[in-house]
Design a protein around this motif. Sequence first.
Motif, short mmCIF file in Angstrom:
data_model
loop_
_atom_site.label_atom_id
_atom_site.label_comp_id
_atom_site.label_asym_id
_atom_site.label_seq_id
_atom_site.Cartn_x
_atom_site.Cartn_y
_atom_site.Cartn_z
N GLY A 97 -5.19 33.38 -38.05
CA GLY A 97 -3.85 33.91 -37.82
C GLY A 97 -3.28 33.43 -36.50
O GLY A 97 -2.06 33.28 -36.36
N GLN A 156 -5.21 18.81 -36.12
CA GLN A 156 -3.97 18.25 -36.65
C GLN A 156 -3.13 19.32 -37.35
O GLN A 156 -1.91 19.30 -37.26
CB GLN A 156 -4.32 17.13 -37.64
N MET A 229 4.80 33.86 -40.83
CA MET A 229 3.62 33.19 -40.29
C MET A 229 2.54 33.00 -41.34
O MET A 229 1.83 32.00 -41.35
CB MET A 229 3.10 33.95 -39.08
N MET B 1 1.03 14.72 -38.87
CA MET B 1 0.88 15.63 -37.72
C MET B 1 1.95 16.71 -37.76
O MET B 1 3.12 16.43 -37.92
CB MET B 1 0.98 14.81 -36.42
N ILE B 2 1.50 17.95 -37.66
CA ILE B 2 2.45 19.06 -37.66
C ILE B 2 3.24 19.04 -36.34
O ILE B 2 2.66 18.88 -35.27
CB ILE B 2 1.73 20.40 -37.82
N GLN B 4 4.98 20.19 -33.07
CA GLN B 4 4.65 21.28 -32.15
C GLN B 4 5.56 22.48 -32.42
O GLN B 4 6.75 22.41 -32.24
CB GLN B 4 4.85 20.78 -30.71
N ASP B 5 4.97 23.56 -32.92
CA ASP B 5 5.77 24.70 -33.34
C ASP B 5 5.20 25.95 -32.69
O ASP B 5 4.15 26.43 -33.07
CB ASP B 5 5.72 24.81 -34.88
N GLU B 6 5.87 26.46 -31.69
CA GLU B 6 5.38 27.65 -31.00
C GLU B 6 5.41 28.86 -31.91
O GLU B 6 4.82 29.88 -31.61
CB GLU B 6 6.23 27.92 -29.74
N ASN B 7 6.13 28.73 -33.01
CA ASN B 7 6.35 29.89 -33.87
C ASN B 7 5.36 29.95 -35.05
O ASN B 7 5.62 30.62 -36.02
CB ASN B 7 7.79 29.85 -34.40
N ILE B 8 4.21 29.24 -34.92
CA ILE B 8 3.24 29.37 -36.01
C ILE B 8 2.26 30.49 -35.73
O ILE B 8 1.46 30.84 -36.57
CB ILE B 8 2.47 28.05 -36.30
N SER B 9 2.27 31.06 -34.53
CA SER B 9 1.41 32.21 -34.26
C SER B 9 2.19 33.23 -33.45
O SER B 9 3.30 32.96 -33.00
CB SER B 9 0.15 31.78 -33.50
#
Lengths: 402, 97
Positions: A97, A156, A229, B1-2, B4-9
């Motif tokens: 998570g 990745q 999320m 490559m994903i 950069q996403d600060e909003n994935i957690s």
Amino acid sequence: MSEIRIITGNEAAALAVTLCEPKVVAAYPITPQTKISELLSMYVETGTLKAEYVRVESEHSALTVLISASTVGARVFTATSSNGLLYMHEQLHWAAGSRLPIVMCCVNRGVGAPWSIFNDQQDSMSQRDTGWIQLYCRDNQEIIDTVIQAYRIAEQVYIPTMVCYDGFVLSHTMMPVEIPEAAQVKNFLPPYRPHTFLDPERPRTINPVFFPWRRENAEGVLCDGYMEMRYKLQRDFDTSLEVIEDVNVQYTDLFGRNYGGLIWEYQTGDADIFVTGMGSIAQEATLAVDALREEGIKIGVVGIRSFRPFPKEKLIHAFSRARIIIVFQKAISYGNEGGLSTEVKAALYGSGIDAPVHDYIAGLGGRDVKTRELIAAIRDTLERSGGGDCKNKTTWLNCHRG
Amino acid sequence: MIKQDENISGICTPAIGEAGKTGDWSDVKPAIDHSKCTPAVKGKAACFLCWLYCPEGVVHMTIPVQIDLDYCKGCGICAEECPPNAITMVRKEDMNE
């Protein structure tokens, strides 16, 4: 020149970890994993591995230490087995998570009660829905190579990755293993870049309570909620299907060893009878296939390397000519059947492939699975109305049911 | 490559009331009698045990002591710990303001 050494699966894993240069290792000893943590603590003590080795009082704490270390940007490693993995269960969800690319070896062992220290895959199979990628290895060379690939994959897609291999069958069995060169591994594996940098100048709150709706952040910008999320984790699992394949291709180019990515195939070119499984039992099945092919039976093995993400499309393609599918697995989903059989059947649903899927439970708690027993089971399946009838439930291989 | 996403957690900028105004969870609120409260009586920084014990960090070390009722969950620990019994828990509807 890369070096070839005769080593156990656990030593292969420990050497792979050393090559990946984690900054923090935390582990709690449990058979059959113990040797990995012993070796890593020795490597740290002797300076071979420049990492902090954190001694903890439990597996729950081991993973908690890694969650903290990974959050502040360290590459990390742990290993466990059986009840140790179950004790981590809560933190497995927490790591996924939090989208932390933690790599762990699960040295597969039966779960108590009653106590067993011996191999089956009930431990990792029971952690299916924790949001971890699960890769299964068939020999010690694959262990060393998969651990290195696991860091690349995890970092990745920001999904923690479990490298699973069979306790004792691989963990304590010595095989010749080619050790990749450190410089080449460095070249293959770029430094870990966390998705969020923690910086005292920009303080961060980590994992506060999320209410059911989307929410405004401190700056008044509408941000993702809990459900978004979860969606992103599932979406990135879809991406990981490609990433696992790509990483395998790049690894093959650099190191010359190809594991097939999500699945591997053996003698499937002209096959219409397929055996499938994960880990060493699938490797054992290749020997059964060799013997049965001498009798003219067109049979092959599809080994499942990635259990999560589950490679549905690849399996539909691999089984496109299947007349009969036989699943050998070292785990049981009580009240239903072997979990892998359920997954295979679900993958084929609606694909037009209507081959019967025969469900075999084998080798629980370390019960030996011999090639000749697999051959007998396959023969028995084919004799049952030519293998077309799989109404007779799950078969327990080599189990006294009197 | 994903990307950069600060909003994935669930990592976010710290802010007051991340979970909304939690003060509305409570039935009772602390009321301070400043004629008994040590800092007010002595006119200097003293005691502040309410500040120390408050699990929500809503007590301010000021003279007189102030409590942010927008976020006070009404647990009553401050009233329990107050040496001169200057804090009493009162039902919200009975509060003066």
